[in-house]
Design an enzyme around this catalytic site. Sequence first.
Site, short mmCIF file in Angstrom:
data_model
loop_
_atom_site.label_atom_id
_atom_site.label_comp_id
_atom_site.label_asym_id
_atom_site.label_seq_id
_atom_site.Cartn_x
_atom_site.Cartn_y
_atom_site.Cartn_z
N SER A 37 -1.60 -1.04 -4.13
CA SER A 37 -2.70 -0.25 -3.58
C SER A 37 -2.27 1.19 -3.30
O SER A 37 -1.19 1.43 -2.75
CB SER A 37 -3.17 -0.93 -2.27
OG SER A 37 -4.03 -0.10 -1.53
N HIS A 46 0.84 -1.20 0.00
CA HIS A 46 0.00 0.00 0.00
C HIS A 46 0.87 1.25 0.00
O HIS A 46 1.78 1.38 0.83
CB HIS A 46 -0.93 0.03 1.22
CG HIS A 46 -1.81 1.24 1.25
ND1 HIS A 46 -2.83 1.43 0.35
CD2 HIS A 46 -1.79 2.36 2.03
CE1 HIS A 46 -3.42 2.59 0.59
NE2 HIS A 46 -2.81 3.17 1.60
N SER A 47 0.61 2.17 -0.92
CA SER A 47 1.30 3.45 -1.02
C SER A 47 2.80 3.21 -1.23
O SER A 47 3.18 2.58 -2.21
CB SER A 47 1.00 4.30 0.22
OG SER A 47 1.29 5.66 -0.01
N MET A 48 3.67 3.68 -0.35
CA MET A 48 5.09 3.38 -0.50
C MET A 48 5.31 1.87 -0.56
O MET A 48 6.21 1.38 -1.26
CB MET A 48 5.92 3.96 0.64
CG MET A 48 7.42 3.70 0.51
SD MET A 48 8.42 4.25 1.92
CE MET A 48 8.10 2.90 3.09
#
Length: 233
Positions: free
Chosen positions: A101, A73-75
């Site tokens: 994500s 997720h993200s990073m």
Amino acid sequence: MRLVCFPHAGGAASAFLPLSRALGGHLDVLAVQYPGRQDRRREEPYHSIAAHADALSEVMEPLTEGPYALFGHSMGAVLAHETARRLVTAGRPEPRRVFLSGRGAPSPLPGAHDRLGSDTEILAAVGALGGTGRAVLDDPELLAMVMPALRADYGALGTYHWGGGSPLSCPLTVLVGDADPVVGVAEAAAWRGHTTGGFDLRVLSGGHFYLDDRTDDVRDIITTSLLVAGSPA
């Protein structure tokens, strides 16, 4: 099948506890604990995506002996993708699927939302994204504990760029919130160019941390993709 989860910038393995519980009985869920936070808070965090992915791919190698998938997720999406690429380069089996994500596809230049030069900018960005990290900003003691990791993570993202390379051949599932303030649907859809395998884009209601409120939906997407739609454990 193992599902290895990679947290967001400033995040920790505990961010995936709700998803792990939701997937109980379906998958063996593992979450990466980055250095510089929680039980690893005394360790120096990584200051570049490349160094972090190098270390992660080394640790991941034994886990590739059986069927596995990645969720970032993200990073964490950046790290999941870069880790998968390193595993393939090292001759290890590819993941059955990679779930990416809350992150747009990598580009030759760092993203505008990643280039944050001060604590004030970092905190403003974290506050705007919302999510479970919001409570930390209001507690000075907790904030002092997480700032080194946040500085390192955003510093790593701020210098990361896509240098090119062969796409993965495993399928990708990309998830994004329809009200995410930093990732548009078109940016998320651009991940399609990073695989020669199947591609699935899922737009869910919510912001950057849509996962906090849509855990059951994400569980269903994961289990359907891995255990039903032609990806048996």
